[in-house]
Write an enzyme that holds these catalytic residues in place. Structure first.
Site, mmCIF file in Angstrom:
data_model
loop_
_atom_site.group_PDB
_atom_site.id
_atom_site.type_symbol
_atom_site.label_atom_id
_atom_site.label_comp_id
_atom_site.label_asym_id
_atom_site.label_seq_id
_atom_site.Cartn_x
_atom_site.Cartn_y
_atom_site.Cartn_z
ATOM 1 N N LYS A 12 0.853 -1.185 0.000
ATOM 2 C CA LYS A 12 0.000 0.000 0.000
ATOM 3 C C LYS A 12 0.894 1.242 0.000
ATOM 4 O O LYS A 12 1.948 1.242 0.667
ATOM 5 C CB LYS A 12 -0.885 -0.041 1.254
ATOM 6 C CG LYS A 12 -1.943 1.042 1.337
ATOM 7 C CD LYS A 12 -2.805 0.840 2.606
ATOM 8 C CE LYS A 12 -3.937 1.841 2.725
ATOM 9 N NZ LYS A 12 -4.785 1.598 3.910
ATOM 10 N N SER A 52 -9.755 1.374 2.951
ATOM 11 C CA SER A 52 -8.922 2.197 2.113
ATOM 12 C C SER A 52 -7.851 1.442 1.315
ATOM 13 O O SER A 52 -7.333 1.983 0.351
ATOM 14 C CB SER A 52 -8.217 3.256 2.962
ATOM 15 O OG SER A 52 -7.317 2.670 3.870
ATOM 16 N N SER A 68 -9.791 -1.026 7.061
ATOM 17 C CA SER A 68 -9.193 -0.795 5.742
ATOM 18 C C SER A 68 -8.434 -1.972 5.138
ATOM 19 O O SER A 68 -8.028 -1.910 3.984
ATOM 20 C CB SER A 68 -8.264 0.417 5.790
ATOM 21 O OG SER A 68 -9.016 1.599 5.811
#
Lengths: 486, 94
Positions: free
Chosen positions: A77, A152, A176
């Site tokens: 990420k 997310s 997330s």
């Protein structure tokens, strides 16, 4: 590269049926072929990946000792710092940021021999549940390109589900990792707070943020945890406990295991088809010998509003560092320092990030601190006490991961509707305990995720239950057809 | 309505955000909506409950005060929007 696992590829690599360079090239070709549709990656590190793969192949040829993830291509990420490789948090304010050092998890994965393919898209600063809040572009769900991948960590989830990367890391502040894992049909684990170092993770809400893996099955989840978990003196919130070999929990046996079903996570607000799937999983677990019983976590409904005070409060402090002085964007037309700060921040941050900074600043401001922030911290304690009490009786709890399957772009434009996406995952972050999302069947051809919740440092129990379910139900192994991206 | 446009302007100032007029109106609407949804917390009896800021039972993590390697200056400055003679350069402060 067909959808394959770390443990499968590891054997192929060890037997020299495939080289790390071949495997990396396959992954890069797949990204080149489908990522203009999926949009999982913000940055692809092609040259670096091939370079590292060659080094690993050379080591293998020389018979040198190799790490447990050697030759396995993965993605991170884009909120985890990678030295020399752009790290943006999917925010315009960090559009050009090149970290001078690496996150501990990246160092550990490199040390284990893993190969970085690139950095994945996310909701800006990890604030959102659909990856629509990325400052650059939205990521699409490999199961249905009209739907969001969740967020997310939507880019990481989509990269693993579509077979672009074998595994990926995400971060989870209120769901997330788990919610996108659920939406994309992969395994996602939020470890216990403190179990994985956050050194080099760009902070959102420091008392809640935790890094964890996205994998295609439960065995891989344990393998990645072996590589990333552990105490780190560079992270003062890192827990100095004994970390187990997570693969030791992968036994196909849950006889006598006590599993609680908190009633507050069912009914209103949960799509009936999703609930039906979770009930199927519960029946399966009973069939497999678990002792299943309803229970109650009475403060559940207060977790969401408490979270939306605590997380924004912490973010308003953490994001104060983006001021255009040391890195990132700087507004050009300012003639004094305050307007330089204020213009830079207004140009660089997206609307949701500004909203949370404002909300947090308000909740911490003089006159409102007790009514909002302090109140929320007390409610947080009650939420945690609910879990403490439940774990006196149960080994783990089972809930849906998310109230629905993946939804269409733009369909949760209402702020509060989007916030409610995390209603099943937020209480777990407040309590700092681990939770794993496991795929369980499809609704309208989109994956459903079930959430297993454990006591602090009880990841092993979650892995054992998930592994047993995986070995005994086809519904846990989902693969998107990828029609429309081929 | 919990907050007014004046509150939004004050909080924006504290937050160092130079909002446009349209943004102020949107923030006002959304923040009020969110703050209204938090009303439910007032129903919870928290008397005698300790605030929980952090779930781990660790406090004051210290280390020996020994020299450790630090980042070289050029690396620290490599992302600076503007630098001058090894320092971050900013607009006039006083």
């Amino acid at each position: 590269m067909e959808l394959s696992t770390i443990h499968g590829l590891r054997d192929l690599l060890a037997n020299r049926e495939i080289s790390a360079e071949e495997l990396t090239n396959q992954a890069l070709e797949k990204i080149e072929k489908i990522d203009d549709k999926i949009k999982a990656f913000v940055t692809v590190t092609k040259d670096e990946a091939i370079q590292v793969a060659r080094e690993i192949d050379q080591k293998r040829r020389k018979g040198e000792s190799l790490g447990p993830l050697s030759g396995i291509p993965m993605a991170l990420k884009d909120n985890m710092c990678t030295e020399g490789i752009k790290t943006t948090c999917s925010s315009k304010i960090l559009y050009n940021f090149i970290p001078p050092y690496s996150a501990k998890v990246y160092e550990k994965l490199l040390g284990a021999g893993s190969i970085l393919l690139g950095k994945t898209n996310m909701d800006e600063f990890a604030m959102g549940s659909s990856t629509e809040n990325s400052g650059f572009f939205p990521t699409r769900n490999p199961w249905d390109l009209n739907c969001v991948p969740g967020g997310s960590s939507g880019g990481s989830a989509a990269a693993v589900a579509s077979g672009e990367a074998v595994f990926a890391l995400g971060s989870d502040t209120g769901g997330s990792i788990r919610q996108p894992a659920s939406f994309c049909g992969v395994v996602g684990l939020k470890p216990t707070y403190g179990a994985v170092s956050r050194y080099g993770l760009i902070a959102y809400a420091s008392s809640l943020d935790q890094i964890g893996p996205f994998t295609r099955d439960v065995t891989d989840c344990a393998l990645v945890m072996n590589a990333i978990a552990g105490h780190d003196s560079f992270d003062s919130t890192s827990a100095a406990v004994d970390y187990p070999d997570y693969t030791s929990f992968l036994s196909n046996d849950i006889k006598g295991m006590r599993i609680g079903i908190p009633q507050e996570y069912f009914g209103e607000g949960i799509e009936p088809e999703v609930e039906a799937k979770i009930r199927e999983a519960i029946n399966k677990l009973e069939e497999l010998g678990a002792v299943v019983e309803e229970c109650s976590l009475p403060h559940t409904q207060y977790a969401l509003p408490a979270y939306y005070i605590i997380a924004p409060a912490e973010c308003s402090s953490n994001l104060a560092r983006y001021d255009g002085v040391r890195y990132g964007l700087r507004a050009e037309d300012a003639d004094d320092i305050i307007s330089m700060f204020s213009r830079t921040r207004n140009q660089g941050f997206g609307i949701e990030v500004k909203r949370r900074i404002m909300l947090g600043t308000y909740a911490l401001s003089s006159g409102y601190y007790d009514a909002y922030y302090l109140k929320a911290l007390k409610v947080r304690n009650l939420v945690k006490q609910d879990f403490d009490l439940a774990f006196e009786k149960f080994d783990c709890l089972l809930t849906p991961t998310a109230p629905s399957v993946a939804f269409e772009f733009g369909s949760k434009a209402d702020t509060l509707a989007m916030y409610k996406q995390d209603v099943c995952t937020i209480p777990i972050n407040l309590a700092g305990i681990p939770a794993l999302s496991l795929p369980y069947g499809l609704v309208n051809n989109k994956p459903v995720g079930l959430q297993l919740v454990g006591k602090a440092f009880g990841e092993g129990t979650l892995l054992r239950v998930a592994y047993t379910l995986e070995q005994n139900s086809e519904q846990t192994r989902l693969e998107p057809s990828l029609e429309g991206v081929k | 309505m919990k907050i007014s446009i004046k509150d939004v302007e004050y909080v924006a100032l504290l937050s160092r955000l130079e909002l446009t007029d349209e943004e102020k109106v949107e923030q006002l609407r959304e923040l009020n909506k969110i703050l209204d949804s938090m009303e439910v917390l007032n129903k919870v009896d928290t008397s005698g409950v300790e605030p929980l800021a952090h779930v781990l039972p660790i406090h004051n993590v210290l280390r020996e005060d020994e020299l450790r390697a630090t980042l070289p200056k050029e690396k620290v400055l490599q992302n600076a929007p503007e630098e001058d003679e090894g320092m971050f350069k900013v607009p006039k402060i006083v």
